[in-house]
Design an enzyme around this catalytic site. Structure first.
Site, PDB file in Angstrom:
ATOM      1  N   CYS A   1       8.755 -16.851  21.568  1.00  0.00           N
ATOM      2  CA  CYS A   1       8.099 -15.555  21.749  1.00  0.00           C
ATOM      3  C   CYS A   1       9.216 -14.535  21.798  1.00  0.00           C
ATOM      4  O   CYS A   1       9.958 -14.475  22.770  1.00  0.00           O
ATOM      5  CB  CYS A   1       7.270 -15.482  23.031  1.00  0.00           C
ATOM      6  SG  CYS A   1       6.549 -13.833  23.232  1.00  0.00           S
TER       7      CYS A   1
ATOM      8  N   CYS B   1       8.616 -11.708  24.728  1.00  0.00           N
ATOM      9  CA  CYS B   1       8.701 -12.068  26.148  1.00  0.00           C
ATOM     10  C   CYS B   1       8.654 -13.575  26.298  1.00  0.00           C
ATOM     11  O   CYS B   1       9.613 -14.247  25.976  1.00  0.00           O
ATOM     12  CB  CYS B   1       7.627 -11.368  26.960  1.00  0.00           C
ATOM     13  SG  CYS B   1       5.980 -11.638  26.334  1.00  0.00           S
ATOM     14  N   SER B   2       7.540 -14.113  26.731  1.00  0.00           N
ATOM     15  CA  SER B   2       7.539 -15.543  27.033  1.00  0.00           C
ATOM     16  C   SER B   2       6.167 -16.175  26.825  1.00  0.00           C
ATOM     17  O   SER B   2       5.808 -17.108  27.531  1.00  0.00           O
ATOM     18  CB  SER B   2       7.983 -15.757  28.474  1.00  0.00           C
ATOM     19  OG  SER B   2       7.113 -15.043  29.337  1.00  0.00           O
ATOM     20  N   CYS B   3       5.379 -15.655  25.862  1.00  0.00           N
ATOM     21  CA  CYS B   3       4.063 -16.247  25.609  1.00  0.00           C
ATOM     22  C   CYS B   3       4.237 -17.731  25.274  1.00  0.00           C
ATOM     23  O   CYS B   3       5.102 -18.099  24.478  1.00  0.00           O
ATOM     24  CB  CYS B   3       3.371 -15.521  24.459  1.00  0.00           C
ATOM     25  SG  CYS B   3       3.077 -13.786  24.855  1.00  0.00           S
TER      26      CYS B   3
HETATM   27 FE    FE Z   1       5.217 -13.102  24.998  1.00  0.00          FE
END
Ligand code: FE
Length: 212
Positions: A113, A116-118
């Protein structure tokens, strides 16, 4: 790749704030319980570690093992991963869609991602720290082969690498190739070979010998 992220900035904010809220609540609760001597922070860390590396990814491993052993399920997973995965009882938040990307002899898939951090929580649990870190997020796109080498995964130059950029709305599960010498394995035995990293694409499924 970048158009996948368009229209995702706004929702994204919600999702990040929400997560930060949750983290703050958890932290507050942990502090109160620790001060009252009811919990040991080291024990909490151990539990989080277990969810990151064991409990969460076991769900994804079951999905992959079923796809390896059941061609009809594999077809369904390719066509409609959200429904196929939900049929095993693993569902995400409303509006979260899954897509399964299958490794082949020609192509290796890698998930990141960039914003961010999906991460596909329902099948993989908590994301590892490196998944959320800026170096992985930027370099997985710029130099996927170099990043994989750092994970100890040297792919032949002939193998294509496809990088999939996750969003809050669409998350990816890599289906690694089924290891050799696993004929006759049960789904449970197959699931033992499916590591978390193999479902992100930073690793491969284990050989039966390595899993022992
Ligand atoms: Fe994300």
């Amino acid at each position: 790749m970048s158009e996948r992220h368009h229209g995702h900035g706004h929702d994204h904010h919600h999702h990040d704030n929400h997560f930060t809220d949750m983290e703050a609540r958890v932290k507050a609760l942990e502090t109160v319980l620790t001060e009252k001597g009811l919990i040991d922070p080291a024990a909490i860390d151990a539990i989080v570690e277990t969810y990151e590396t064991k409990v969460g990814p076991r769900n994804g491993a079951r999905v992959v093992a079923k796809a390896w052993g059941d061609p009809q399920f594999a077809e369904w997973l390719k066509r409609d991963a959200t429904a196929a995965i939900a049929s095993l009882g693993f569902t995400g938040r409303q509006g979260e869609h899954m897509r399964a990307v299958f490794n082949t002899p020609d192509t290796h898939n890698l998930v990141v991602c960039t914003l961010c951090s999906c991460y596909p929580w329902a099948v993989l649990g908590l994301p590892p720290v490196w998944y959320k870190a800026p170096p992985y997020r930027s370099r997985a796109v710029i130099d996927p082969r170099g990043v994989l080498a750092e994970f100890g995964l040297e792919l032949s130059a002939a193998k294509k690498i496809r990088v999939w950029d996750s969003t809050a709305e669409l998350r990816y599960l890599v289906v690694p190739e089924r290891p050799d010498r696993t004929e006759g394995f049960s789904e449970e035995q197959l699931a033992e070979l499916v590591t978390r990293d193999s479902m992100i694409g930073t690793g491969l499924a284990l050989s039966p010998e390595a899993a022992r």
